[in-house]
Motif scaffolding. Sequence first.
Motif, PDB file in Angstrom:
ATOM      1  N   UNK A 160      51.450  45.001  24.859  1.00 33.29           N
ATOM      2  CA  UNK A 160      52.318  45.611  25.511  1.00 33.29           C
ATOM      3  C   UNK A 160      52.264  45.916  26.681  1.00 33.29           C
ATOM      4  N   UNK A 161      51.095  46.546  27.205  1.00 32.94           N
ATOM      5  CA  UNK A 161      50.551  46.626  28.754  1.00 32.94           C
ATOM      6  C   UNK A 161      50.964  45.493  29.532  1.00 32.94           C
ATOM      7  N   UNK A 162      50.721  44.197  28.901  1.00 31.92           N
ATOM      8  CA  UNK A 162      50.933  42.887  29.850  1.00 31.92           C
ATOM      9  C   UNK A 162      52.342  42.738  29.708  1.00 31.92           C
ATOM     10  N   UNK A 163      53.188  43.006  28.807  1.00 32.81           N
ATOM     11  CA  UNK A 163      54.693  42.683  28.670  1.00 32.81           C
ATOM     12  C   UNK A 163      55.549  43.778  29.790  1.00 32.81           C
ATOM     13  N   UNK A 164      54.834  44.866  29.644  1.00 29.58           N
ATOM     14  CA  UNK A 164      55.496  45.765  30.671  1.00 29.58           C
ATOM     15  C   UNK A 164      55.291  45.593  31.892  1.00 29.58           C
ATOM     16  N   UNK A 165      54.052  44.723  32.282  1.00 29.56           N
ATOM     17  CA  UNK A 165      53.791  44.428  33.651  1.00 29.56           C
ATOM     18  C   UNK A 165      52.669  45.469  34.358  1.00 29.56           C
ATOM     19  N   UNK A 166      52.021  46.042  33.473  1.00 24.78           N
ATOM     20  CA  UNK A 166      51.084  47.094  34.050  1.00 24.78           C
ATOM     21  C   UNK A 166      49.903  46.303  34.789  1.00 24.78           C
ATOM     22  N   UNK A 167      49.975  46.703  35.980  1.00 27.80           N
ATOM     23  CA  UNK A 167      49.103  45.959  37.053  1.00 27.80           C
ATOM     24  C   UNK A 167      47.636  46.177  36.710  1.00 27.80           C
ATOM     25  N   UNK A 168      47.175  47.116  36.397  1.00 33.40           N
ATOM     26  CA  UNK A 168      45.671  47.502  35.975  1.00 33.40           C
ATOM     27  C   UNK A 168      45.295  46.697  34.752  1.00 33.40           C
ATOM     28  N   UNK A 169      46.199  46.490  33.654  1.00 31.59           N
ATOM     29  CA  UNK A 169      46.085  45.846  32.450  1.00 31.59           C
ATOM     30  C   UNK A 169      46.160  44.572  32.701  1.00 31.59           C
ATOM     31  N   UNK A 170      46.946  44.010  33.749  1.00 27.27           N
ATOM     32  CA  UNK A 170      46.947  42.458  34.024  1.00 27.27           C
ATOM     33  C   UNK A 170      45.499  42.146  34.792  1.00 27.27           C
ATOM     34  N   UNK A 171      45.138  43.121  35.651  1.00 22.88           N
ATOM     35  CA  UNK A 171      43.961  42.724  36.544  1.00 22.88           C
ATOM     36  C   UNK A 171      42.736  42.665  35.272  1.00 22.88           C
ATOM     37  N   UNK A 172      42.652  43.566  34.419  1.00 22.67           N
ATOM     38  CA  UNK A 172      41.679  43.769  33.715  1.00 22.67           C
ATOM     39  C   UNK A 172      41.552  42.555  32.808  1.00 22.67           C
ATOM     40  N   UNK A 173      42.688  41.997  32.253  1.00 22.67           N
ATOM     41  CA  UNK A 173      42.902  40.906  31.417  1.00 22.67           C
ATOM     42  C   UNK A 173      42.470  39.879  32.115  1.00 22.67           C
ATOM     43  N   UNK A 174      42.724  39.666  33.291  1.00 25.73           N
ATOM     44  CA  UNK A 174      42.756  38.612  34.033  1.00 25.73           C
ATOM     45  C   UNK A 174      41.121  38.427  34.504  1.00 25.73           C
ATOM     46  N   UNK A 175      40.510  39.334  34.896  1.00 29.19           N
ATOM     47  CA  UNK A 175      39.032  39.551  34.836  1.00 29.19           C
ATOM     48  C   UNK A 175      38.306  38.998  33.415  1.00 29.19           C
ATOM     49  N   UNK A 176      38.795  39.191  32.719  1.00 28.94           N
ATOM     50  CA  UNK A 176      38.032  38.949  31.267  1.00 28.94           C
ATOM     51  C   UNK A 176      38.360  37.561  31.140  1.00 28.94           C
ATOM     52  N   UNK A 177      39.489  37.000  31.381  1.00 30.78           N
ATOM     53  CA  UNK A 177      39.601  35.389  31.366  1.00 30.78           C
ATOM     54  C   UNK A 177      38.662  34.650  32.377  1.00 30.78           C
ATOM     55  N   UNK A 178      38.630  35.079  33.881  1.00 28.67           N
ATOM     56  CA  UNK A 178      37.755  34.562  34.622  1.00 28.67           C
ATOM     57  C   UNK A 178      36.339  34.723  34.143  1.00 28.67           C
TER      58      UNK A 178
END
Length: 185
Positions: A160-178
Amino acid sequence: MDLIALALIAAVVWAAFAIREAILLLAEPGRKVESAGDTLAEELSNAGDAASDVPLIGDILKKPLQSAADAGSGFADAGVSFQETVSQAANVITTALILIPVLFVLLLWLPPRLLWIRRSSTLRRLAEGPGGADLLALRALAGPPGALAGLPAPPGGWADAWRQGDRQAIADLSMIALNRIGLRP
């Protein structure tokens, strides 16, 4: 993994050169035969020269002594040949002891390493491109759920946070992928 591969290669090279030194010790009898043959040839040649000074029979005495001196030179040559053979064998064995294990280590280590380099450079380019963080966040959402279990979920969950464009959630998820492939954000 890189340090293990380098340590294995270094250990193999060290062991191969230690074995080479042990093999070269086998050439010692050849050195002794060479030295003894040279000494024998020199002494017999000197005796032949001295015998040639004997009146009337000097030339007759010199011939067998000179023949024996030539045989002594043959012994010295055999000693040199033995040393060269041992040295060549040591070189061949050392080369084989280095090449075979190093090639084996490289065959086991290099393909996964090259695959990681290709994947990490692709993800790095993806992260640096427009919308890259969103794509990496989606990759983290689609990946194994255990990676997300370590972080506190935002209200409504990660998806839900990703769908809503939550910048912090996107940054955290991006960090997990890397982090999953060993890259720092």
